[in-house]
Design an enzyme around this catalytic site. Structure first.
Site, PDB file in Angstrom:
ATOM      1  CG  HIS A  97      -0.146   0.172   2.520  1.00 45.45           C
ATOM      2  ND1 HIS A  97       0.591  -0.853   3.086  1.00 45.45           N
ATOM      3  CD2 HIS A  97       0.017   1.249   3.340  1.00 45.45           C
ATOM      4  CE1 HIS A  97       1.167  -0.423   4.195  1.00 45.45           C
ATOM      5  NE2 HIS A  97       0.841   0.849   4.371  1.00 45.45           N
ATOM      6  CG  ASP A  99       1.467   5.133   4.773  1.00 39.50           C
ATOM      7  OD1 ASP A  99       1.121   3.935   4.827  1.00 39.50           O
ATOM      8  OD2 ASP A  99       2.527   5.556   5.282  1.00 39.50           O
ATOM      9  CG  HIS A 255       5.052   1.155   2.928  1.00 37.12           C
ATOM     10  ND1 HIS A 255       4.457   2.300   2.465  1.00 37.12           N
ATOM     11  CD2 HIS A 255       4.521   0.942   4.159  1.00 37.12           C
ATOM     12  CE1 HIS A 255       3.616   2.763   3.360  1.00 37.12           C
ATOM     13  NE2 HIS A 255       3.623   1.952   4.398  1.00 37.12           N
ATOM     14  NE  ARG A 270       1.344   5.564   9.640  1.00 38.89           N
ATOM     15  CZ  ARG A 270       0.656   5.099   8.606  1.00 38.89           C
ATOM     16  NH1 ARG A 270       1.066   4.040   7.951  1.00 38.89           N
ATOM     17  NH2 ARG A 270      -0.442   5.691   8.219  1.00 38.89           N
TER      18      ARG A 270
HETATM   19  C1  SIN Z   1       3.076   1.057   7.816  1.00 36.09           C
HETATM   20  O1  SIN Z   1       2.562   0.544   6.841  1.00 36.09           O
HETATM   21  O2  SIN Z   1       2.969   2.251   8.047  1.00 36.09           O
HETATM   22  C2  SIN Z   1       3.856   0.192   8.801  1.00 36.09           C
HETATM   23  C3  SIN Z   1       5.142  -0.257   8.238  1.00 36.09           C
HETATM   24  C4  SIN Z   1       5.909  -1.124   9.185  1.00 36.09           C
HETATM   25  O3  SIN Z   1       5.414  -1.457  10.272  1.00 36.09           O
HETATM   26  O4  SIN Z   1       7.018  -1.507   8.845  1.00 36.09           O
END
Ligand code: SIN
Length: 280
Positions: A97, A99, A255, A270
């Site tokens: 995805h 974000d 990612h 985050r």
């Molecule tokens: C995310 O998708 O923001 C999390 C990524 C992660 O936990 O490595």
């Protein structure tokens, strides 16, 4: 700043003393590095949640983060947290995805600070959507440039997805009907800071394409877009170390957080930075 490239395609490790102490010139340099390399990791940091928020504000205003309850003390911080007791439960971010691409103006950057990392596993993959675009023939680029993609959080956060998130005992993810909303963005976008062309696709949130009469052709193209944009040639894999601060550009990457660390704790903090409406 010392810049060590991670792959021949994208990504860099950037060595700076203390992220929280960067002057304005250093911050501008770092921002340009993130736009250029698309994924940057700064090792050996120890930002408190407040310091991470203050650092993120220097990249831009906070993005709106629906569905995920933030840290009670710091409403702009999401604790990405899987406890030992959560075992093999579905992990946050465990599908390709970009974000919140389902928003009208998806986030520009995400900052993720590693706090507690399993002894093995829990790596994250990124793929470069500018690299995925560059290799295409002019004919394919022309074909894709005419397409608009339908982004929605329906297969991630609509009420029927609630059960999948309930295995994370220390994260509160609240699914609701607003996840069924749809947003149309061009499939090929122009990065607002670098001017690069981006194949702005991610399977997590792009669930349809506009204007296809033939459903089989549409399904085939969606499958191809996923396979192409996540091809190993355009990816990097980051092995986390506590203290890492990763900063990535959601306008040019997608990612995927791997879920191969059942029985270990993993915690990262985050923050997301507001972006602009994607345009061609
Ligand atoms: C995310 O998708 O923001 C999390 C990524 C992660 O936990 O490595």
């Amino acid at each position: 700043m010392q810049v060590n490239r991670i792959t021949g395609v994208f990504g860099a490790e950037v060595i700076v003393g203390d992220l929280g102490a960067l002057d304005d010139g250093g911050l501008a340099e770092l921002r340009a590095l993130v736009c250029e390399h698309e994924f940057v990791v700064v090792p050996n940091q120890s930002l408190t949640a407040l310091e991470q928020v203050e650092f993120s504000h220097r990249l831009g205003p906070p993005a709106d983060s629906p569905f995920i309850e933030p840290s009670p003390d710091h409403p702009e911080v999401i604790k990405v947290l899987k406890e030992v007791r959560d075992g093999g439960a579905f992990n946050f971010g465990g599908a390709w995805h970009s974000d919140f691409s389902f928003q009208a103006a998806p986030p520009s950057f995400t900052v993720l600070h590693a706090i507690d990392i399993p002894p093995y596993g829990g790596d994250t993959l990124w793929s470069s959507m500018t690299a995925a675009w560059r290799v295409l023939s002019p004919e394919k680029q022309e074909e894709l440039s005419r397409i608009f993609a339908v982004h929605t959080a329906r297969d991630a956060y609509s009420p029927r997805m609630q059960a999948i998130h309930s295995g994370l005992s220390s994260m509160t993810i609240v699914c609701d009907e607003s996840a069924n909303d749809t947003r149309v963005h061009p499939l090929v976008t122009t990065h607002p800071e670098t001017g690069k062309q981006v194949l702005f696709f991610n399977r997590g949130y792009v669930r349809d394409l506009v204007g296809f009469d033939d459903p089989d052709a549409k399904a085939r193209l969606l499958e191809w877009l996923h396979a192409h944009t996540t091809d190993a040639r355009f990816t990097l894999r980051h092995r986390w170390t506590a203290g890492d601060v990763a900063i990535w550009d959601n306008r040019s990457t997608q990612h995927y957080a791997l879920n191969d660390y059942a029985g270990f704790r993993r915690e990262l903090h985050r923050t997301t930075i507001a972006g602009t409406v994607p345009v061609r």
